[in-house]
Design a protein around this motif. Structure first.
Motif, PDB file in Angstrom:
ATOM      1  N   LEU A  99       0.830  -1.213   0.000  1.00 21.91           N
ATOM      2  CA  LEU A  99       0.000   0.000   0.000  1.00 21.91           C
ATOM      3  C   LEU A  99       0.864   1.263   0.000  1.00 21.91           C
ATOM      4  CD1 LEU A  99      -3.090   0.097  -0.081  1.00 21.91           C
ATOM      5  CD2 LEU A  99      -2.187  -2.136   0.530  1.00 21.91           C
ATOM      6  N   SER A 100       2.029   1.205   0.627  1.00 18.76           N
ATOM      7  CA  SER A 100       2.962   2.339   0.560  1.00 18.76           C
ATOM      8  C   SER A 100       3.462   2.527  -0.861  1.00 18.76           C
ATOM      9  CB  SER A 100       4.144   2.103   1.509  1.00 18.76           C
ATOM     10  OG  SER A 100       3.725   2.051   2.861  1.00 18.76           O
ATOM     11  N   ASP A 101       3.695   1.426  -1.568  1.00 24.38           N
ATOM     12  CA  ASP A 101       4.102   1.512  -2.975  1.00 24.38           C
ATOM     13  C   ASP A 101       3.031   2.197  -3.813  1.00 24.38           C
ATOM     14  OD1 ASP A 101       6.546   0.294  -2.619  1.00 24.38           O
ATOM     15  OD2 ASP A 101       5.827  -1.718  -3.081  1.00 24.38           O
ATOM     16  N   HIS A 102       1.782   1.838  -3.585  1.00 24.61           N
ATOM     17  CA  HIS A 102       0.680   2.477  -4.316  1.00 24.61           C
ATOM     18  C   HIS A 102       0.652   3.979  -4.037  1.00 24.61           C
ATOM     19  CE1 HIS A 102      -1.045  -1.070  -6.034  1.00 24.61           C
ATOM     20  NE2 HIS A 102      -1.289  -1.641  -4.863  1.00 24.61           N
ATOM     21  N   CYS A 103       0.918   4.344  -2.792  1.00 25.34           N
ATOM     22  CA  CYS A 103       0.913   5.750  -2.415  1.00 25.34           C
ATOM     23  C   CYS A 103       1.997   6.512  -3.175  1.00 25.34           C
ATOM     24  CB  CYS A 103       1.129   5.874  -0.908  1.00 25.34           C
ATOM     25  SG  CYS A 103       0.872   7.532  -0.267  1.00 25.34           S
ATOM     26  N   VAL A 104       3.187   5.935  -3.265  1.00 29.87           N
ATOM     27  CA  VAL A 104       4.289   6.571  -4.001  1.00 29.87           C
ATOM     28  C   VAL A 104       3.912   6.768  -5.462  1.00 29.87           C
ATOM     29  CG1 VAL A 104       6.640   6.215  -4.864  1.00 29.87           C
ATOM     30  CG2 VAL A 104       6.107   5.764  -2.457  1.00 29.87           C
ATOM     31  N   GLU A 105       3.323   5.735  -6.049  1.00 33.66           N
ATOM     32  CA  GLU A 105       2.969   5.794  -7.468  1.00 33.66           C
ATOM     33  C   GLU A 105       1.868   6.821  -7.727  1.00 33.66           C
ATOM     34  OE1 GLU A 105       1.218   2.914 -11.017  1.00 33.66           O
ATOM     35  OE2 GLU A 105       1.341   2.183  -8.959  1.00 33.66           O
ATOM     36  N   LEU A 106       0.849   6.810  -6.892  1.00 35.77           N
ATOM     37  CA  LEU A 106      -0.297   7.690  -7.120  1.00 35.77           C
ATOM     38  C   LEU A 106       0.014   9.154  -6.845  1.00 35.77           C
ATOM     39  CD1 LEU A 106      -3.011   5.391  -5.536  1.00 35.77           C
ATOM     40  CD2 LEU A 106      -2.993   6.148  -7.918  1.00 35.77           C
ATOM     41  N   LEU A 107       0.948   9.415  -5.928  1.00 34.93           N
ATOM     42  CA  LEU A 107       1.224  10.787  -5.520  1.00 34.93           C
ATOM     43  C   LEU A 107       2.571  11.290  -6.025  1.00 34.93           C
ATOM     44  CD1 LEU A 107      -0.089  10.554  -1.843  1.00 34.93           C
ATOM     45  CD2 LEU A 107      -1.290  11.408  -3.862  1.00 34.93           C
ATOM     46  N   SER A 108       3.230  10.498  -6.854  1.00 34.24           N
ATOM     47  CA  SER A 108       4.553  10.869  -7.379  1.00 34.24           C
ATOM     48  C   SER A 108       5.488  11.271  -6.245  1.00 34.24           C
ATOM     49  CB  SER A 108       4.422  12.026  -8.390  1.00 34.24           C
ATOM     50  OG  SER A 108       3.593  11.652  -9.475  1.00 34.24           O
ATOM     51  N   ALA A 109       5.486  10.492  -5.197  1.00 35.57           N
ATOM     52  CA  ALA A 109       6.265  10.802  -4.006  1.00 35.57           C
ATOM     53  C   ALA A 109       7.666  10.207  -4.088  1.00 35.57           C
ATOM     54  CB  ALA A 109       5.545  10.270  -2.765  1.00 35.57           C
ATOM     55  N   ARG A 110       8.526  10.682  -3.242  1.00 35.34           N
ATOM     56  CA  ARG A 110       9.879  10.140  -3.144  1.00 35.34           C
ATOM     57  C   ARG A 110       9.843   8.801  -2.407  1.00 35.34           C
ATOM     58  NH1 ARG A 110      14.941  12.691  -2.283  1.00 35.34           N
ATOM     59  NH2 ARG A 110      16.585  11.105  -2.449  1.00 35.34           N
ATOM     60  N   ALA A 111       9.056   8.751  -1.362  1.00 37.88           N
ATOM     61  CA  ALA A 111       8.891   7.531  -0.561  1.00 37.88           C
ATOM     62  C   ALA A 111       7.638   7.700   0.285  1.00 37.88           C
ATOM     63  CB  ALA A 111      10.111   7.283   0.321  1.00 37.88           C
ATOM     64  N   ALA A 112       7.210   6.623   0.904  1.00 37.96           N
ATOM     65  CA  ALA A 112       6.047   6.671   1.791  1.00 37.96           C
ATOM     66  C   ALA A 112       6.190   5.564   2.827  1.00 37.96           C
ATOM     67  CB  ALA A 112       4.741   6.502   1.013  1.00 37.96           C
ATOM     68  N   GLY A 113       5.545   5.753   3.943  1.00 41.53           N
ATOM     69  CA  GLY A 113       5.607   4.737   4.986  1.00 41.53           C
ATOM     70  C   GLY A 113       4.376   4.778   5.864  1.00 41.53           C
ATOM     71  N   ALA A 154      -0.638   6.069  11.240  1.00 42.82           N
ATOM     72  CA  ALA A 154      -0.624   7.167  10.264  1.00 42.82           C
ATOM     73  C   ALA A 154       0.158   6.759   9.025  1.00 42.82           C
ATOM     74  CB  ALA A 154      -0.026   8.422  10.877  1.00 42.82           C
ATOM     75  N   LEU A 155      -0.229   7.354   7.913  1.00 46.66           N
ATOM     76  CA  LEU A 155       0.465   7.190   6.635  1.00 46.66           C
ATOM     77  C   LEU A 155       1.244   8.468   6.373  1.00 46.66           C
ATOM     78  CD1 LEU A 155       1.016   6.069   3.749  1.00 46.66           C
ATOM     79  CD2 LEU A 155      -1.232   6.955   3.099  1.00 46.66           C
ATOM     80  N   ASN A 156       2.558   8.335   6.129  1.00 45.84           N
ATOM     81  CA  ASN A 156       3.428   9.487   5.923  1.00 45.84           C
ATOM     82  C   ASN A 156       3.963   9.471   4.492  1.00 45.84           C
ATOM     83  OD1 ASN A 156       6.076  10.854   8.079  1.00 45.84           O
ATOM     84  ND2 ASN A 156       4.798  11.823   6.554  1.00 45.84           N
ATOM     85  N   VAL A 157       3.860  10.602   3.823  1.00 45.25           N
ATOM     86  CA  VAL A 157       4.308  10.731   2.436  1.00 45.25           C
ATOM     87  C   VAL A 157       5.453  11.736   2.382  1.00 45.25           C
ATOM     88  CG1 VAL A 157       3.618  11.236   0.067  1.00 45.25           C
ATOM     89  CG2 VAL A 157       1.950  10.256   1.670  1.00 45.25           C
ATOM     90  N   PHE A 158       6.528  11.369   1.687  1.00 43.89           N
ATOM     91  CA  PHE A 158       7.712  12.217   1.561  1.00 43.89           C
ATOM     92  C   PHE A 158       7.857  12.627   0.095  1.00 43.89           C
ATOM     93  CE2 PHE A 158       8.449   8.772   4.664  1.00 43.89           C
ATOM     94  CZ  PHE A 158       8.373   9.536   5.828  1.00 43.89           C
ATOM     95  N   VAL A 159       7.818  13.942  -0.158  1.00 46.57           N
ATOM     96  CA  VAL A 159       7.799  14.416  -1.539  1.00 46.57           C
ATOM     97  C   VAL A 159       9.018  15.290  -1.843  1.00 46.57           C
ATOM     98  CG1 VAL A 159       5.293  14.299  -1.724  1.00 46.57           C
ATOM     99  CG2 VAL A 159       6.342  16.363  -0.840  1.00 46.57           C
ATOM    100  N   PRO A 160       9.437  15.320  -3.131  1.00 48.46           N
ATOM    101  CA  PRO A 160      10.640  16.066  -3.521  1.00 48.46           C
ATOM    102  C   PRO A 160      10.354  17.484  -3.991  1.00 48.46           C
ATOM    103  CG  PRO A 160       9.956  14.672  -5.330  1.00 48.46           C
ATOM    104  CD  PRO A 160       8.934  14.462  -4.234  1.00 48.46           C
TER     105      PRO A 160
END
Length: 250
Positions: A34-48, A136-142
């Motif tokens: 599910l973290s992988d899906h979050c990265v893909e959907l939000l164009s994020a650097r990483a997620a956890g 919580a779901l944390n998203v890290f963006v560039p």
């Protein structure tokens, strides 16, 4: 099925999040996917995802892409961070500039590690089921935060949808596992009762006594030897060792 649109990929991710009623379910693998899906959907650097119980992190999982970075950033939040803040309030933490937060001494350990890894901004949403908060779901963006824009609000909505789906999936699996455990216990209790009845019948036939007398002898032997009654019955029924239980005196 290959989904090209963001809506299609989000729908596929939500379906996958609901698929937790299996014997082979693994929490860590589930949260990573599910973290992988979050990265893909939000164009994020990483997620956890951080699961929290009693204010303490009990499980951490990062996206397969830069998993070490995600886990390090989650670990750095033991003393405070977007995950704990979102969990504590039950509300999303909108996109935050890491450099601004670091200059303001907000989450110092976390922001220092985030800057080291080139993370520009972050946001978090609670993993919740109704009033029950799981983490919580944390998203890290560039890119710099733009939470006030339509796209920024859209990212929070997508992340929250995924987090809610994760909470639902985890709660459903917990209920499923409990029901399977209860069913197993009931089945074992039934099987135990059947074995005891069979053992009573075998002893009664062998000794030519009543079943009540046979049961008293069976139970007395188990108590004297401090062996569960079912174990003694199993030895009689499955092993055919009728003489394992001494015959009662006339």
């Amino acid at each position: 099925m290959h989904h090209t649109s963001r809506e299609g990929r989000l729908a596929a991710a939500l379906v996958e999040a609901a698929d937790t009623l299996t014997e082979t379910f693994d929490t860590g693998d589930y949260l990573r996917r599910l973290s992988d899906h979050c990265v893909e959907l939000l164009s994020a650097r990483a997620a956890g995802i951080m699961l929290i119980d009693g204010g303490r992190a009990v499980s951490l999982a990062g996206s397969g892409c830069r998993e070490e970075v995600a886990l390090e950033l989650l670990e750095a939040q033991r003393g405070g961070g977007p995950c704990l803040e979102s969990y504590g309030s039950g509300r999303p933490v909108p996109p935050v500039s890491i450099s601004v937060a670091h200059a303001a001494a907000r989450w110092p350990e976390f922001t220092e590690r985030a800057l080291h890894h080139g993370i520009v901004a972050t946001f978090a949403v609670p993993v919740r089921r109704g009033d029950v908060l799981l983490g919580a779901l944390n998203v890290f963006v560039p890119t710099p935060p733009n939470g006030a824009s339509e796209s920024g609000r859209s990212e929070l909505v997508v992340a929250q949808a995924l987090a809610d789906a994760v909470a639902l999936g985890l709660e459903n699996h917990r209920a499923y596992a409990q029901s399977r455990c209860l069913a197993g216990q009931l089945q074992e209790a039934l099987s135990s009762r059947v074995r005891i009845e069979q053992a009573k019948g075998m002893l009664a036939e062998r000794w030519q006594v009543g079943t009540d007398e046979a049961f008293i002898a069976l139970r007395g032997h188990a108590r004297r030897r401090r062996i569960p009654l079912d174990h003694v019955a199993r030895a009689v029924v499955e092993g055919g060792v009728i003489d394992v239980v001494p015959r009662p005196s006339p």
